[in-house]
Design a protein around this motif. Structure first.
Motif, PDB file in Angstrom:
ATOM      1  N   THR A   1      12.084 -23.556 -44.192  1.00 48.17           N
ATOM      2  CA  THR A   1      12.934 -24.226 -43.201  1.00 48.17           C
ATOM      3  C   THR A   1      12.378 -25.613 -42.910  1.00 48.17           C
ATOM      4  O   THR A   1      11.166 -25.843 -43.066  1.00 48.17           O
ATOM      5  CB  THR A   1      12.989 -23.455 -41.863  1.00 48.17           C
ATOM      6  N   PRO A   2      13.236 -26.540 -42.463  1.00 52.73           N
ATOM      7  CA  PRO A   2      12.728 -27.863 -42.066  1.00 52.73           C
ATOM      8  C   PRO A   2      11.708 -27.771 -40.936  1.00 52.73           C
ATOM      9  O   PRO A   2      10.764 -28.559 -40.890  1.00 52.73           O
ATOM     10  CB  PRO A   2      13.991 -28.603 -41.627  1.00 52.73           C
ATOM     11  N   GLU A   3      11.895 -26.820 -40.031  1.00 51.14           N
ATOM     12  CA  GLU A   3      10.982 -26.676 -38.901  1.00 51.14           C
ATOM     13  C   GLU A   3       9.573 -26.306 -39.377  1.00 51.14           C
ATOM     14  O   GLU A   3       8.583 -26.842 -38.873  1.00 51.14           O
ATOM     15  CB  GLU A   3      11.506 -25.623 -37.923  1.00 51.14           C
ATOM     16  N   ARG A   4       9.488 -25.376 -40.325  1.00 46.20           N
ATOM     17  CA  ARG A   4       8.172 -25.003 -40.852  1.00 46.20           C
ATOM     18  C   ARG A   4       7.526 -26.169 -41.584  1.00 46.20           C
ATOM     19  O   ARG A   4       6.311 -26.380 -41.487  1.00 46.20           O
ATOM     20  CB  ARG A   4       8.300 -23.800 -41.811  1.00 46.20           C
ATOM     21  N   ALA A   5       8.318 -26.948 -42.300  1.00 41.72           N
ATOM     22  CA  ALA A   5       7.773 -28.097 -43.024  1.00 41.72           C
ATOM     23  C   ALA A   5       7.253 -29.144 -42.048  1.00 41.72           C
ATOM     24  O   ALA A   5       6.179 -29.720 -42.261  1.00 41.72           O
ATOM     25  CB  ALA A   5       8.841 -28.699 -43.934  1.00 41.72           C
ATOM     26  N   ARG A   6       7.981 -29.382 -40.961  1.00 49.66           N
ATOM     27  CA  ARG A   6       7.519 -30.342 -39.963  1.00 49.66           C
ATOM     28  C   ARG A   6       6.244 -29.850 -39.280  1.00 49.66           C
ATOM     29  O   ARG A   6       5.330 -30.637 -39.004  1.00 49.66           O
ATOM     30  CB  ARG A   6       8.620 -30.603 -38.930  1.00 49.66           C
ATOM     31  N   ALA A   7       6.164 -28.548 -39.034  1.00 49.85           N
ATOM     32  CA  ALA A   7       4.950 -27.981 -38.427  1.00 49.85           C
ATOM     33  C   ALA A   7       3.760 -28.135 -39.365  1.00 49.85           C
ATOM     34  O   ALA A   7       2.640 -28.431 -38.915  1.00 49.85           O
ATOM     35  CB  ALA A   7       5.173 -26.513 -38.084  1.00 49.85           C
ATOM     36  N   LEU A   8       3.986 -27.944 -40.647  1.00 51.82           N
ATOM     37  CA  LEU A   8       2.925 -28.120 -41.636  1.00 51.82           C
ATOM     38  C   LEU A   8       2.412 -29.554 -41.626  1.00 51.82           C
ATOM     39  O   LEU A   8       1.194 -29.795 -41.559  1.00 51.82           O
ATOM     40  CB  LEU A   8       3.444 -27.747 -43.032  1.00 51.82           C
ATOM     41  N   VAL A   9       3.320 -30.516 -41.697  1.00 55.28           N
ATOM     42  CA  VAL A   9       2.922 -31.918 -41.735  1.00 55.28           C
ATOM     43  C   VAL A   9       2.249 -32.318 -40.433  1.00 55.28           C
ATOM     44  O   VAL A   9       1.276 -33.083 -40.433  1.00 55.28           O
ATOM     45  CB  VAL A   9       4.137 -32.816 -42.052  1.00 55.28           C
ATOM     46  N   GLU A  10       2.714 -31.788 -39.316  1.00 56.76           N
ATOM     47  CA  GLU A  10       2.086 -32.088 -38.036  1.00 56.76           C
ATOM     48  C   GLU A  10       0.656 -31.553 -38.003  1.00 56.76           C
ATOM     49  O   GLU A  10      -0.268 -32.242 -37.535  1.00 56.76           O
ATOM     50  CB  GLU A  10       2.884 -31.484 -36.886  1.00 56.76           C
ATOM     51  N   ALA A  11       0.448 -30.345 -38.504  1.00 59.30           N
ATOM     52  CA  ALA A  11      -0.904 -29.777 -38.545  1.00 59.30           C
ATOM     53  C   ALA A  11      -1.811 -30.589 -39.459  1.00 59.30           C
ATOM     54  O   ALA A  11      -2.983 -30.831 -39.148  1.00 59.30           O
ATOM     55  CB  ALA A  11      -0.839 -28.323 -39.009  1.00 59.30           C
ATOM     56  N   TRP A  12      -1.276 -31.025 -40.578  1.00 56.83           N
ATOM     57  CA  TRP A  12      -2.042 -31.836 -41.532  1.00 56.83           C
ATOM     58  C   TRP A  12      -2.383 -33.199 -40.945  1.00 56.83           C
ATOM     59  O   TRP A  12      -3.471 -33.745 -41.196  1.00 56.83           O
ATOM     60  CB  TRP A  12      -1.217 -31.994 -42.811  1.00 56.83           C
ATOM     61  N   SER A  13      -1.494 -33.725 -40.111  1.00 54.38           N
ATOM     62  CA  SER A  13      -1.674 -35.061 -39.546  1.00 54.38           C
ATOM     63  C   SER A  13      -2.559 -35.074 -38.308  1.00 54.38           C
ATOM     64  O   SER A  13      -2.929 -36.158 -37.832  1.00 54.38           O
ATOM     65  CB  SER A  13      -0.305 -35.654 -39.166  1.00 54.38           C
ATOM     66  N   ASP A  14      -2.892 -33.912 -37.801  1.00 53.91           N
ATOM     67  CA  ASP A  14      -3.513 -33.820 -36.485  1.00 53.91           C
ATOM     68  C   ASP A  14      -5.014 -34.111 -36.498  1.00 53.91           C
ATOM     69  O   ASP A  14      -5.806 -33.363 -35.936  1.00 53.91           O
ATOM     70  CB  ASP A  14      -3.266 -32.434 -35.896  1.00 53.91           C
TER      71      ASP A  14
END
Length: 206
Positions: free
Chosen positions: A76-89
């Protein structure tokens, strides 16, 4: 008079002064059920990365595009955004040994950071306490040209107020070092701090 070989230090950021947790992308890929290398491939493939580090898109737009690329694999787009947010944090971590050396060098000659970065760089430097680490910062996203283009080295030398032939450039990417040498700079391929200290010793052990 001085017999030093250079009058300014131009220094890369990532891989020299700042380091990243290399275990984070594989860990996140496993957590989100992605094949190994999927995250880094999506983020750093040239057609995605180059616009971000030359200021054609903002950091936020770059990361949003990475998430969009990963959405099918994530489910889902939501899971992908959560992944990128975790990677960017994280803004990365500072090498205290290199920081101490740059501080010493700066007492004698100008120090300029020269980095291929996105528009997020300034906030990262603030988070790391590095806003005053150099006399100038040349961010490729702001000057709209990235290493190894010779123009970014010319910009850095100009901001240091020193001719290119009197600059020492340090980078952990061999191709960037080669480009700087072709412009007439003294350039060092950074591989460890002991070698860096040897190179900088004339400006540190005074």
């Amino acid at each position: 008079m001085t017999d030093r070989r250079f009058d300014a230090l131009l220094c890369d950021l990532d891989g020299v002064l700042r380091h990243w947790d290399t275990t984070s992308p594989p860990r996140l890929e496993r957590a989100y059920g992605l094949p190994a290398g999927a995250l880094t491939s999506a983020a750093f493939r040239p057609d995605r990365l180059v616009p971000a580090v030359t200021g054609q898109v903002t950091d936020e737009e770059w990361r949003a595009a990475v998430a969009a690329d990963l959405a099918p694999a994530c489910g889902t787009p939501e899971r992908a955004r959560a992944l990128v947010e975790a990677w960017s944090d994280t803004p990365g971590s500072v090498d205290p040994v290199v920081l101490a050396m740059l501080t010493e060098v700066r007492r004698r000659v100008p120090v300029v950071l020269v980095t291929n970065a996105t528009t997020r760089l300034e906030s990262d430097l603030a988070a790391l306490g590095l806003t005053e680490v150099a006399d100038a910062i040349v961010n490729s996203a702001r000057v709209r040209v990235a290493k190894p283009d010779p123009e970014i080295f010319r910009i850095a030398a100009e901001r240091a107020g020193v001719p290119t032939g009197r600059c020492l450039f340090v980078d952990d990417t061999e191709g960037h070092v080669t480009a700087a040498r072709e412009l007439g700079m003294t350039a060092v391929w950074h591989r460890d701090n002991a070698e860096l200290r040897r190179v900088l010793r004339p400006l540190i052990d005074v």
